[in-house]
Design a protein around this motif. Sequence first.
Motif, PDB file in Angstrom:
ATOM      1  N   VAL A 219       0.839  -1.201   0.000  1.00  0.00           N
ATOM      2  CA  VAL A 219       0.000   0.000   0.000  1.00  0.00           C
ATOM      3  C   VAL A 219       0.874   1.251   0.000  1.00  0.00           C
ATOM      4  O   VAL A 219       0.657   2.181  -0.790  1.00  0.00           O
ATOM      5  N   VAL A 220       1.864   1.288   0.866  1.00  0.00           N
ATOM      6  CA  VAL A 220       2.743   2.459   0.965  1.00  0.00           C
ATOM      7  C   VAL A 220       3.473   2.705  -0.352  1.00  0.00           C
ATOM      8  O   VAL A 220       3.586   3.843  -0.822  1.00  0.00           O
ATOM      9  N   GLU A 221       3.927   1.638  -0.973  1.00  0.00           N
ATOM     10  CA  GLU A 221       4.663   1.766  -2.230  1.00  0.00           C
ATOM     11  C   GLU A 221       3.798   2.315  -3.350  1.00  0.00           C
ATOM     12  O   GLU A 221       4.276   3.063  -4.217  1.00  0.00           O
ATOM     13  N   ASN A 222       2.515   1.967  -3.339  1.00  0.00           N
ATOM     14  CA  ASN A 222       1.641   2.302  -4.464  1.00  0.00           C
ATOM     15  C   ASN A 222       0.724   3.500  -4.226  1.00  0.00           C
ATOM     16  O   ASN A 222       0.084   3.966  -5.171  1.00  0.00           O
ATOM     17  N   ARG A 252       3.282   5.707   8.433  1.00  0.00           N
ATOM     18  CA  ARG A 252       4.102   5.885   7.232  1.00  0.00           C
ATOM     19  C   ARG A 252       3.472   6.804   6.190  1.00  0.00           C
ATOM     20  O   ARG A 252       4.171   7.316   5.315  1.00  0.00           O
ATOM     21  N   LEU A 253       2.159   6.986   6.284  1.00  0.00           N
ATOM     22  CA  LEU A 253       1.453   7.855   5.349  1.00  0.00           C
ATOM     23  C   LEU A 253       0.462   8.728   6.101  1.00  0.00           C
ATOM     24  O   LEU A 253      -0.041   8.340   7.154  1.00  0.00           O
ATOM     25  N   SER A 254       0.179   9.905   5.549  1.00  0.00           N
ATOM     26  CA  SER A 254      -0.871  10.770   6.101  1.00  0.00           C
ATOM     27  C   SER A 254      -2.111  10.658   5.221  1.00  0.00           C
ATOM     28  O   SER A 254      -2.002  10.648   3.989  1.00  0.00           O
ATOM     29  N   PHE A 255      -3.276  10.568   5.846  1.00  0.00           N
ATOM     30  CA  PHE A 255      -4.528  10.448   5.110  1.00  0.00           C
ATOM     31  C   PHE A 255      -5.484  11.573   5.492  1.00  0.00           C
ATOM     32  O   PHE A 255      -5.440  12.090   6.609  1.00  0.00           O
ATOM     33  N   LYS A 256      -6.375  11.904   4.557  1.00  0.00           N
ATOM     34  CA  LYS A 256      -7.391  12.920   4.827  1.00  0.00           C
ATOM     35  C   LYS A 256      -8.346  12.435   5.912  1.00  0.00           C
ATOM     36  O   LYS A 256      -8.787  13.207   6.770  1.00  0.00           O
TER      37      LYS A 256
END
Length: 280
Positions: A219-222, A252-256
Motif C-alpha cells: 500500500v505504501v509503495e503504491n 508511514r502515510l498521512s490520510f485525509k
Amino acid sequence: MKYKIVVDSCSDLTEEVKEEGYFRTVPLTLQVGGKSFIDDESFQQKEYIRLVKESSECAKTACPSPEAFFRAYEENDAEMVFVVTLSQQLSGTYNSAILGKKMYEEEYPGKKNIHVVDSESACCGETLIGFKIQELAEAGLDFEEIVKRVEAYRDELKTYFVLEDLDTLRKNGRLTGLAAILATALHIKPVMSARKGVIIKLDQSRGIQRALKKMVDIVVENCKNSEEKILGITHVNCPERAVAVKEMLCSRLSFKKVYVVNAAGVSTTYANDGGIVVTV
C-alpha cells in the motif's frame, strides 16, 4: 434531499453513516447450512460465523432482485440517485441494479437521473465511492459532472486484502483451487488485490502478521498523494487487527480521513473470520 446513494449490503457502513440518511442499502441474501438470512440490520455476525464454521456446506450469497433496486429508486424524492454495487465480476448485483434502473425509467420516464457504478471492488471500496459521491453532491456539482468524476475516482481506487481463510472464495469459484489449497496446507497467507474487479495475488507470506506487514508495504509503495485520500479498512470480527493495520499505515502515510468498519454479512461470508480489507 437532492440526492440519494443506493448501495448493496457488501458496502460496509458504520451506524453513524447509516443514521445520516444519505445511504440506502439493498441487502443480499446469505445462505448457509440450509438457512437463509437477509443481510440487513438483523445480521448477527458472531452467530453467523459460528454457523459457517459448523456447517458442512459452503456459505453462499444471492444478489438482490431488480425489483428490490426499483423500490429503492422509487421510495425517495431525490432528483439524483447514484448506485454503487459489488464488482460485476463477483456478483450479479450490478446487473440487478441496471435492470431495476430500466424498470424505473420505463415506469417514470424523465423523473430522476440514475447512475449505477460498478465498484470493481467490494467492502470498503464500495463505501469510499459512496463517500466521493456524497462529497461531490454536497459541493453542488451537476449529475453529469458527478458521474464523470466518480468513475475516474473508481478507476484510481486500489483494494488489498489478507484473509485467514480462503475456502469460501475458492468454493464459490472466486479463486483457483490450487492457490487456496497451497495456502492452507503451508500456512501461506496471500496478499490479494483486484484488477478490474477480478481477484489477483500480489505476494504472500507465512503467517497472517507477516502477510499484513507485506500488504502495508505494498500500500505504501503504491499510494500517491495519500494526504488527499480516505483510507478504508473493513475487518471481520477482528478490531484489534484492524487497528494494528491502521497504525502501521498511518505511521508511514498521512490520510485525509481513516474509516474503519466491521464487516456486514456479505463481507463476512467471503472474507471470513479474521479477514482484513484495505482500500485507498
